[in-house]
Structures are given as structure tokens and as C-alpha cells.
Design an enzyme around this catalytic site. Structure first.
Site, PDB file in Angstrom:
ATOM      1  N   SER A 129      52.593  35.131  35.638  1.00  0.00           N
ATOM      2  CA  SER A 129      51.459  34.449  36.280  1.00  0.00           C
ATOM      3  C   SER A 129      50.240  35.642  36.381  1.00  0.00           C
ATOM      4  CB  SER A 129      51.805  34.547  37.700  1.00  0.00           C
ATOM      5  OG  SER A 129      50.722  33.845  38.408  1.00  0.00           O
ATOM      6  N   LYS A 181      48.988  29.803  43.064  1.00  0.00           N
ATOM      7  CA  LYS A 181      50.717  29.723  42.759  1.00  0.00           C
ATOM      8  C   LYS A 181      50.639  28.029  43.415  1.00  0.00           C
ATOM      9  CE  LYS A 181      53.187  31.970  41.549  1.00  0.00           C
ATOM     10  NZ  LYS A 181      53.724  32.376  40.485  1.00  0.00           N
TER      11      LYS A 181
END
Length: 352
Positions: A83, A157
């Protein structure tokens, strides 16, 4: 032998996923942003040698299209662990969101054109489950955080998971399904000298860079249990399409300090024992972004349930005390925290 692609393989969680897969006989392909940065993946090569396996490295960056078709080619499974986190500051929020969303979609698009891929496991976060709700409750996989009430990393997220699910739901003829895992604070040993924000409380308490504990607590998961959850999510047929909270035992920072003091106090460490008042923490947050992040959680317990992961994946959790102590030992081993210098005693000269 099944081939598993692990994205962002040099990261904390991804490295443990590589270890878990090698230990269970999988062939691992791992993405790195720069193939020339050999030193950043030495620990993975050594790990594979020790376990009698092999890791194939390919270059692919979540912020660019190049390399993903090659990375996914002939893989049976994909663990999308990476990420991207751009630089700090409010001006970077949009860049962070775009990087997380577009990076996830790049991986899914590459998987969509590869007929061998059977399942993609996305490493999401507890922040996509338990934030922004009007009612104080124990959150489960039925709960979704409202991105409109989130900022920064939390928002990125939440939107990345939403984008992933919309992509899969919008293409019913895909050859793979999607599983998302939602870990809270991730503790446990480092594989190489690289930390993340979950290590901060242990680093600050053991290194005594804070005068006391913040009045905050977290549900926790040991990185070794989380890596196992990734493997189980690949191997459990019924997991397709599901979300799984991977949150184990809750710990307050003051409890973490007590665990560290009991073990490391006799070894010369002085772990601060008091809990700082809220007003002092808020003052510190004006100049410390890490502290600022936890201010909204002061005095609140993180209430989530991992019963679904226990029941459907057979996931179990190491005791939080073991995770805290293994984290600390690892930080010392890798030089992130240094041991205190031995005390030097001098004999007083007796005077008449």
C-alpha cells in the site's frame, strides 16, 4: 506447485507472508519497486535459502502500469499486501488516496487478464471497518467505515477496498474471487531493519522517548498470525468474497509499558510507568504527527470481533504479551532501539 504473487515483498507484513508461503511449499513471486536495490531484499533471499525454497523477484510499482502483467502471469494466487504511502502533510491526502486506489486496480486488472489466477487476497485494515460510526458497538465484518468521515491513510484504505469490491462485483465473469483481511495494530518480530507505525509505541516506551503512556489502546495481531491468515484465506474455499477481521487481544499502552518494564527493567531499561493526561497529549500532537493520529482515540477501547476468522479460517492468536516482547527483542537485534549503557560504579574515597 502453486505460484503466489506477493506485492511489496520487502514490507513488514509481506515479508512474513513470503516466509509463511515458503514454509508451506508454495512457489513465491515477489514484486519490488527497484530490482537494482538488491540490499533491500537480501533477507528474503536468505530466508528462502534457509527454508529450501526460492523467491522470484519482479519489478512493479503500484504507481505505474509497467510490469504488472508480467508479475501476475501464470500465478495461481495474488496476495496484494503493498500500500503506497506518499509523503506526509495534508496536501498529500489526494495523492495517497489515488495511489492506494489505482495501485489496487492495477493489480486486479492484471489478474483479470490472467486465466490462471483463482483468488486475490487484499490486505486491508481495521480502519475500513470500525471508524466513523454514530453508535459505539463491537464492529464486525458487516460494518464499513464511511470514507467521508475519514482522512489520510484511513480514507485511502477504505476507498481502496471499495474500489476492489466494485471492480470484482462489476465483472461477474472473472476467473478469481476476492478476500479482504482487516488487521488492527500489527506487532511481532522484524525480518530486517524496517519499521512501521505499529512499532511506534514499543519504540517510544523502550527507547524512553516519551515521558509516559498515552491513554490509548488497540486490538492487536501478531504479524506471524496475520501471515498465517493470508495463507488460510488462500486455502479455504468458503473464504471467497468474504471480509475477515484479524484482531486479537486488546492492549492499552500502559499495559504494554508494564509488559516491557517487567522484562527489560532488570536488564537496565527504564520504561516510563505513568499515563500522560489528555491535555498534554493534545499539546504534543501540535508538533508530532504520530501522536496527532491517536488523539481522537484517547480513552476509547478498540472494539472489534474476530470470531468469523476464528470460525471460518481456523485463525488463532498469540498472546499479546508475547507479541510485545518479541517486537522489543527484534527492535534491539536490528538496532532500532539501543540498550542502555552499563552503569559505572565508583568507590567513594573515605575521608577523615
Amino acid at each position: 506447485m502453486a505460484i503466489v504473487l506477493v506485492t511489496g515483498a520487502t514490507g513488514f507484513v509481506a515479508g512474513h507472508c513470503v516466509r509463511e508461503l515458503l514454509e508451506h511449499g508454495y512457489q513465491v513471486r515477489a514484486t519490488v519497486r527497484d530490482l537494482d536495490a538488491v540490499g533491500r531484499r537480501t533477507h528474503l533471499v536468505e530466508l528462502a535459502d534457509r527454508l529450501g525454497g526460492a523467491v522470484e523477484f519482479v519489478q512493479a510499482d503500484l504507481t505505474a502500469d509497467d510490469g504488472w502483467d508480467v508479475a501476475v502471469k501464470d500465478c495461481d494466487y495474488v496476495l496484494h499486501v503493498a500500500s503506497p504511502i506518499p509523503g506526509g502533510g495534508e496536501e498529500s491526502e489526494q495523492a495517497m488516496v489515488e495511489a492506494a486506489v489505482e495501485g489496487t486496480l492495477r493489480v486486479l486488472r492484471a489478474a483479470a487478464v490472467n486465466p490462471t489466477v483463482r483468488r486475490v487476497v487484499l490486505t486491508s485494515s481495521i480502519v475500513t471497518v470500525n471508524l466513523g460510526h454514530d453508535v459505539d458497538k463491537v464492529c464486525t465484518e458487516q460494518d464499513f467505515s464511511n470514507p467521508d468521515r475519514l482522512t489520510g491513510y484511513d480514507k485511502s484504505k477504505a476507498l481502496a477496498e471499495r474500489a476492489a469490491r466494485e471492480f470484482v462485483d462489476g465483472a461477474p465473469s472473472l476467473g478469481f474471487d476476492l478476500v479482504t483481511l482487516h488487521p488492527p495494530m500489527i506487532l511481532g518480530p522484524l525480518l530486517h531493519p524496517q519499521t512501521n507505525i505499529s512499532h511506534e509505541p514499543v519504540i517510544r516506551l523502550l527507547g524512553r522517548t516519551v515521558p509516559g503512556s498515552l491513554d490509548v489502546g488497540w486490538s492487536t495481531v501478531d504479524v506471524r498470525d496475520l501471515a498465517r491468515a493470508h495463507r488460510l484465506a488462500l486455502e479455504t474455499p468458503e473464504a471467497g468474497g468474504q471480509r475477515y477481521i484479524c484482531g486479537g487481544e486488546h492492549v492499552w499502552m500502559r499495559e504494554m509499558a508494564g509488559i516491557l518494564a517487567a522484562e527489560f527493567g532488570p536488564r537496565g531499561f527504564t520504561v516510563p510507568s505513568r499515563t500522560l493526561p489528555h491535555w498534554l497529549v493534545k499539546l504534543a500532537a501540535l508538533t508530532d504527527d504520530t501522536v496527532k493520529r491517536v488523539v481522537p482515540a484517547l480513552g476509547t477501547r478498540e472494539r472489534v470481533s474476530a470470531e468469523k476468522a476464528r470460525a471460518e479460517l481456523g485463525l488463532t492468536f498469540l498472546p499479546v504479551a508475547q507479541s510485545v516482547l518479541d517486537t522489543a527483542e527484534s527492535l534491539l537485534t536490528h538496532g532500532i532501539v539501543t540498550a542502555p549503557a552499563p552503569r559505572r560504579w565508583t568507590r567513594r574515597r573515605r575521608t577523615a
